[in-house]
Design a protein around this motif. Structure first.
Motif, PDB file in Angstrom:
ATOM      1  N   MET A  41      20.781 -22.954  22.970  1.00 45.21           N
ATOM      2  CA  MET A  41      20.316 -24.279  23.401  1.00 45.21           C
ATOM      3  C   MET A  41      18.906 -24.289  23.985  1.00 45.21           C
ATOM      4  O   MET A  41      18.560 -25.133  24.798  1.00 45.21           O
ATOM      5  CB  MET A  41      21.336 -24.951  24.320  1.00 45.21           C
ATOM      6  N   ARG A  44      18.046 -28.248  21.504  1.00 44.48           N
ATOM      7  CA  ARG A  44      19.355 -28.908  21.397  1.00 44.48           C
ATOM      8  C   ARG A  44      19.107 -30.385  21.127  1.00 44.48           C
ATOM      9  O   ARG A  44      17.988 -30.863  21.160  1.00 44.48           O
ATOM     10  CB  ARG A  44      20.251 -28.663  22.622  1.00 44.48           C
ATOM     11  N   GLY A  45      20.214 -31.098  20.858  1.00 40.31           N
ATOM     12  CA  GLY A  45      20.090 -32.493  20.441  1.00 40.31           C
ATOM     13  C   GLY A  45      20.197 -32.525  18.920  1.00 40.31           C
ATOM     14  O   GLY A  45      19.562 -31.715  18.228  1.00 40.31           O
ATOM     15  N   ALA A  46      21.015 -33.453  18.405  1.00 39.19           N
ATOM     16  CA  ALA A  46      21.367 -33.424  16.982  1.00 39.19           C
ATOM     17  C   ALA A  46      20.159 -33.410  16.035  1.00 39.19           C
ATOM     18  O   ALA A  46      20.036 -32.494  15.201  1.00 39.19           O
ATOM     19  CB  ALA A  46      22.303 -34.600  16.677  1.00 39.19           C
ATOM     20  N   ARG A  87      26.002 -24.137  15.403  1.00 39.72           N
ATOM     21  CA  ARG A  87      26.678 -25.212  16.148  1.00 39.72           C
ATOM     22  C   ARG A  87      27.369 -26.146  15.145  1.00 39.72           C
ATOM     23  O   ARG A  87      26.734 -26.592  14.186  1.00 39.72           O
ATOM     24  CB  ARG A  87      25.683 -25.989  17.026  1.00 39.72           C
ATOM     25  N   CYS A 154      23.962 -37.859  28.897  1.00 38.42           N
ATOM     26  CA  CYS A 154      23.331 -36.714  28.229  1.00 38.42           C
ATOM     27  C   CYS A 154      21.850 -36.980  27.996  1.00 38.42           C
ATOM     28  O   CYS A 154      21.217 -37.744  28.737  1.00 38.42           O
ATOM     29  CB  CYS A 154      24.056 -36.384  26.926  1.00 38.42           C
ATOM     30  N   ASN A 155      21.282 -36.373  26.976  1.00 40.31           N
ATOM     31  CA  ASN A 155      19.868 -36.588  26.663  1.00 40.31           C
ATOM     32  C   ASN A 155      19.722 -36.915  25.199  1.00 40.31           C
ATOM     33  O   ASN A 155      20.052 -36.111  24.330  1.00 40.31           O
ATOM     34  CB  ASN A 155      19.026 -35.356  26.994  1.00 40.31           C
ATOM     35  N   ALA A 160      15.482 -34.337  22.351  1.00 39.65           N
ATOM     36  CA  ALA A 160      16.672 -34.164  21.505  1.00 39.65           C
ATOM     37  C   ALA A 160      16.371 -34.412  20.035  1.00 39.65           C
ATOM     38  O   ALA A 160      17.252 -34.246  19.184  1.00 39.65           O
ATOM     39  CB  ALA A 160      17.772 -35.113  21.980  1.00 39.65           C
ATOM     40  N   THR A 166      16.306 -41.167  20.422  1.00 38.10           N
ATOM     41  CA  THR A 166      17.133 -42.240  19.863  1.00 38.10           C
ATOM     42  C   THR A 166      17.475 -43.237  20.976  1.00 38.10           C
ATOM     43  O   THR A 166      16.758 -44.220  21.161  1.00 38.10           O
ATOM     44  CB  THR A 166      18.395 -41.662  19.197  1.00 38.10           C
ATOM     45  N   GLN A 193      22.181 -32.027  31.036  1.00 39.84           N
ATOM     46  CA  GLN A 193      21.068 -32.547  30.225  1.00 39.84           C
ATOM     47  C   GLN A 193      20.509 -33.844  30.814  1.00 39.84           C
ATOM     48  O   GLN A 193      19.334 -34.148  30.651  1.00 39.84           O
ATOM     49  CB  GLN A 193      21.529 -32.809  28.783  1.00 39.84           C
ATOM     50  N   ALA A 233      24.105 -39.850  19.456  1.00 36.36           N
ATOM     51  CA  ALA A 233      25.283 -39.487  18.652  1.00 36.36           C
ATOM     52  C   ALA A 233      25.030 -38.140  17.996  1.00 36.36           C
ATOM     53  O   ALA A 233      23.886 -37.790  17.674  1.00 36.36           O
ATOM     54  CB  ALA A 233      25.548 -40.525  17.572  1.00 36.36           C
ATOM     55  N   ASP A 234      26.110 -37.400  17.816  1.00 35.89           N
ATOM     56  CA  ASP A 234      26.016 -36.130  17.093  1.00 35.89           C
ATOM     57  C   ASP A 234      26.617 -36.232  15.698  1.00 35.89           C
ATOM     58  O   ASP A 234      26.260 -35.463  14.815  1.00 35.89           O
ATOM     59  CB  ASP A 234      26.695 -35.023  17.899  1.00 35.89           C
ATOM     60  N   ASN A 244      29.802 -37.548  20.543  1.00 33.75           N
ATOM     61  CA  ASN A 244      28.608 -37.364  21.378  1.00 33.75           C
ATOM     62  C   ASN A 244      29.005 -36.454  22.544  1.00 33.75           C
ATOM     63  O   ASN A 244      30.160 -36.019  22.646  1.00 33.75           O
ATOM     64  CB  ASN A 244      28.083 -38.721  21.870  1.00 33.75           C
ATOM     65  N   LYS A 245      28.060 -36.183  23.401  1.00 33.43           N
ATOM     66  CA  LYS A 245      28.283 -35.253  24.514  1.00 33.43           C
ATOM     67  C   LYS A 245      29.573 -35.545  25.278  1.00 33.43           C
ATOM     68  O   LYS A 245      29.917 -36.699  25.512  1.00 33.43           O
ATOM     69  CB  LYS A 245      27.063 -35.339  25.454  1.00 33.43           C
ATOM     70  N   PHE A 311      31.725 -31.699  23.192  1.00 34.42           N
ATOM     71  CA  PHE A 311      31.614 -33.082  22.700  1.00 34.42           C
ATOM     72  C   PHE A 311      32.966 -33.772  22.761  1.00 34.42           C
ATOM     73  O   PHE A 311      33.999 -33.106  22.820  1.00 34.42           O
ATOM     74  CB  PHE A 311      31.115 -33.089  21.232  1.00 34.42           C
TER      75      PHE A 311
END
Ligand code: MRU
Length: 345
Positions: A41, A44-46, A87, A154-155, A160, A166, A193, A233-234, A244-245, A311
């Motif tokens: 990480m 990180r972040g999608a 991941r 989260c972030n 991210a 976003t 985060q 969103a992931d 999401n987180k 998540f």
């Protein structure tokens, strides 16, 4: 500067483990280093890990000694497997790898030219991410009213993504437009985060904010102090469920209970129509130390049993709208998501 960049055959990225105490940029010179940075990480972040994975393939292509197209594709396959295993939840990572690999497989070029094309495709993914986030910010800012207090978890800021962000891109754009807004930032245990990254980014952007413990979100919503919730969103599935987180689900339920609109913002690269609903999303389980330790100090009894899902899934019934680069979409998401995914970018 961008969170991640390709500079003359080297991938540079902001080390997100060190913020906010230290702003440091690291260099990755091979795909193993990129894979390690995604896993631990550093990045990180999608959308950011999607771009990182794509640049990882570009590094693999560059390092490969392959003389033929087929040999190069084999080397890329090896790199792709390692990067894919880093991941599992954010679909942007698999999406970016699939995109670069299918581009490479579709081109009948000598190895030297194919190397260039792989790098160009990775760069394109990074550039498109910035453009998509700008569009998200534009569409989403219209949903925020002057005087609103917005809660985020989260972030989902510039860090991210490749740049802009976003959910935070939306908030920062609303602020830039002159709307008087305030942001409640969930600290986001276990990795914080929110406290470390979102609070830092909002401070940099000059957006008024208050950092709160995750457990305080319900208190403020019940007190009528929050007008909207916006998160990133992931992975979004065909029915509009959002991974999401961890903790996002709890926020969404409390928002629903208190009549606070809950929005999730994402580029179309986060939308996975191949999965029917959120139950099919693989949820990453991370190291127990993230829960038992804070800043290297153990805060739990030695040897305690821990579960640490990174998540959770928010069912679509709690979501008022999804903010995408192709516009804001409303329920029924099954139809609206299909419509925007079929539409031209
Ligand atoms: O584990 P992380 O920090 O990679 O999780 C990030 C999130 O859950 C973000 O909210 C999500 O990726 C949206 S990023 C624009």
């Amino acid at each position: 500067m961008r969170t991640i960049e390709w500079r003359d055959g080297v991938v540079t990225m902001v080390d997100q483990r060190k913020l906010p105490r230290q702003f440091e940029v690291i260099e990755c010179r091979d795909y193993d280093a990129v894979a390690a940075a995604i896993k631990d990480m550093t990045i990180r972040g999608a959308p950011a890990i999607g771009a990182a994975a794509a640049f990882g393939l570009a590094l693999a292509a560059r390092a490969s000694r392959a003389a033929t197209r087929d040999e190069l594709l084999r080397d890329l396959d090896t790199a792709e497997r390692l990067l894919r295993a880093t991941r599992p939840t954010a679909v942007n990572l698999a999406w970016a790898l699939d995109r670069v690999m299918s581009k490479a497989r579709a081109l009948d070029l000598p190895a030297s030219d194919l190397r260039e094309q792989v790098t160009a495709e990775a760069q394109k993914i990074a550039d498109e991410d910035v453009a998509m986030n700008r569009a998200i910010a534009r569409h989403g800012a219209a949903l925020i009213n002057d005087g609103d207090t917005v809660l985020t978890h989260c972030n989902a800021g510039p860090l991210a993504t490749v740049d802009v962000g976003t959910a935070l891109g939306v908030i920062i754009e609303a602020h830039r437009q002159g709307k008087e807004i305030h942001v409640f930032v969930d600290e986001t245990r276990p990795r914080l985060q929110g406290a470390r990254l979102t609070a830092w980014e909002l401070t940099q952007a000059g957006v008024p904010m208050t950092l709160i413990a995750d457990n305080a979100a319900g208190y403020f919503m019940r007190a009528g102090k929050v007008q909207r919730v916006i998160v990133g969103a992931d992975r979004v599935t065909a029915n509009g469920d959002v991974a999401n987180k961890i903790g996002t689900y709890k926020v969404a339920v409390v928002a629903h209970e208190n009549g606070v609109p809950f929005y999730s913002a994402m580029p179309t690269s986060t939308i996975d129509l191949s999965l029917p609903n959120g139950d099919a999303i693989p949820i990453e389980e991370r190291d127990a130390r993230e829960v038992t330790h804070i800043d290297g100090v153990c805060i739990a009894p030695e040897g305690v049993r821990v579960s640490n899902p990174a998540f959770d899934v928010t069912p679509h019934k709690y979501i008022a709208a999804l903010i995408t680069d192709r516009g804001v979409v409303y329920p029924p998401f099954k139809d609206s998501l299909l419509r925007i995914m079929r539409a031209e970018a």
